[in-house]
Design an enzyme around this catalytic site. Structure first.
Site, PDB file in Angstrom:
ATOM      1  N   GLY A  33       0.825  -1.206   0.000  1.00 29.60           N
ATOM      2  CA  GLY A  33       0.000   0.000   0.000  1.00 29.60           C
ATOM      3  C   GLY A  33       0.854   1.249   0.000  1.00 29.60           C
ATOM      4  O   GLY A  33       2.067   1.173  -0.183  1.00 29.60           O
ATOM      5  N   ASN A  34       0.220   2.402   0.189  1.00 32.94           N
ATOM      6  CA  ASN A  34       0.972   3.662   0.254  1.00 32.94           C
ATOM      7  C   ASN A  34       0.298   4.598   1.253  1.00 32.94           C
ATOM      8  O   ASN A  34      -0.749   4.282   1.795  1.00 32.94           O
ATOM      9  CB  ASN A  34       1.082   4.282  -1.145  1.00 32.94           C
ATOM     10  CG  ASN A  34      -0.263   4.628  -1.732  1.00 32.94           C
ATOM     11  OD1 ASN A  34      -0.965   5.505  -1.243  1.00 32.94           O
ATOM     12  ND2 ASN A  34      -0.651   3.915  -2.788  1.00 32.94           N
ATOM     13  N   HIS A  35       0.909   5.759   1.456  1.00 29.29           N
ATOM     14  CA  HIS A  35       0.477   6.656   2.539  1.00 29.29           C
ATOM     15  C   HIS A  35      -0.658   7.601   2.173  1.00 29.29           C
ATOM     16  O   HIS A  35      -0.967   8.502   2.943  1.00 29.29           O
ATOM     17  CB  HIS A  35       1.663   7.481   3.033  1.00 29.29           C
ATOM     18  CG  HIS A  35       2.661   6.685   3.804  1.00 29.29           C
ATOM     19  ND1 HIS A  35       2.353   6.075   5.003  1.00 29.29           N
ATOM     20  CD2 HIS A  35       3.944   6.371   3.547  1.00 29.29           C
ATOM     21  CE1 HIS A  35       3.401   5.435   5.449  1.00 29.29           C
ATOM     22  NE2 HIS A  35       4.395   5.584   4.585  1.00 29.29           N
TER      23      HIS A  35
END
Ligand code: CTP
Ligand code: CA
Length: 223
Positions: A33-35
């Site tokens: 995932g990412n932020h």
């Protein structure tokens, strides 16, 4: 019917907004995932509703959606692409605020992966996700397409390439190398790029204020 009320600059328009970071499964319990917080996408959905648009929000995050917004929850980039294809024909505007993962696992494990021998490493085999915006650009009939670009260097060069290659009508670029701006922050500094126009940098302001400006600009361009 609200007699006497301002119907809004986007009355009778359908605005599709994507928000959040995609999650690419590793196995049934893990993902890449990412932020991305989804803040920008949600702010744009709110600003569009405030202008009377019919808003469809395609989101990976679980935060409460603005009232009157149709929400579709998705997980991965492939889910997001499918959800967008479902609504693309009815869209007047698509705002791609989601942080789409560039890669996914070539083959997610069907069962939870086990640790193997004590110290050996793990290699994941990744394949590239489709470029959703570029595909929408290819399929464009009447839609006004808006993309985002977070860059850490050569912001204008990289952003104008994306504007052209994805056949966008508007690209919102921001320099995420500046401390305190970008992912999961309240404020942002963005530069707007449009085909055949000089890039325009907006003063630092909240994501809510930026969303309002973007919706104003989009409604002007729709005429
Ligand atoms: N985007 C997309 N599909 C992808 C990757 C990105 O639709 N598979 C969209 C994003 O939602 C964003 C825009 O394209 O609106 C630019 O995303 P960005 O990550 O900055 O650009 P990429 O084309 O992925 O190029 P790179 O990451 O190499 O800079
Ligand atoms: Ca990318």
């Amino acid at each position: 019917v609200f007699f006497g009320a301002n119907p809004g600059k986007l009355a009778n328009k359908t605005v599709v907004v994507t928000a959040g970071g995609t999650r690419e499964a590793i196995d049934p319990v893990r993902y890449i995932g990412n932020h991305s917080s989804g803040k920008t996408g949600y702010a744009i959905a709110q600003a569009a509703v405030n202008q009377g648009a019919h808003v469809i929000l395609i989101t990976t995050v679980d935060r409460p959606a603005p009232a009157l917004v149709t929400v579709k929850h998705v997980v991965s980039a492939l889910d997001m692409l499918a959800a967008l294809k479902d609504v693309y024909a009815q869209a007047d505007v698509v705002v791609m605020a989601a942080a789409v993962a560039d890669y996914r696992l070539s083959q997610p494990a069907e069962q939870k992966m086990k640790k193997t021998s004590k110290t050996s490493g793990l290699h994941l085999d990744l394949v590239q996700n489709p470029d959703i915006l570029a595909q929408l650009g290819q399929m464009k009939t009447h839609q006004f397409l808006v993309g985002f670009a977070a860059e850490t260097q050569d912001v204008l060069t990289n952003a104008s390439k994306k504007l052209q290659q994805k056949r966008l009508d508007l690209l919102v670029a921001n320099d995420v190398s500046q401390p305190g701006l970008g992912f999961a922050t309240t404020n942002n500094v963005v530069t707007l790029l449009e085909p055949g126009k000089k890039p325009k940098t907006l003063p630092e302001q909240s994501k809510t204020a930026i969303a309002r400006e973007l919706i104003d600009l989009i409604s002007e361009r729709l005429g």
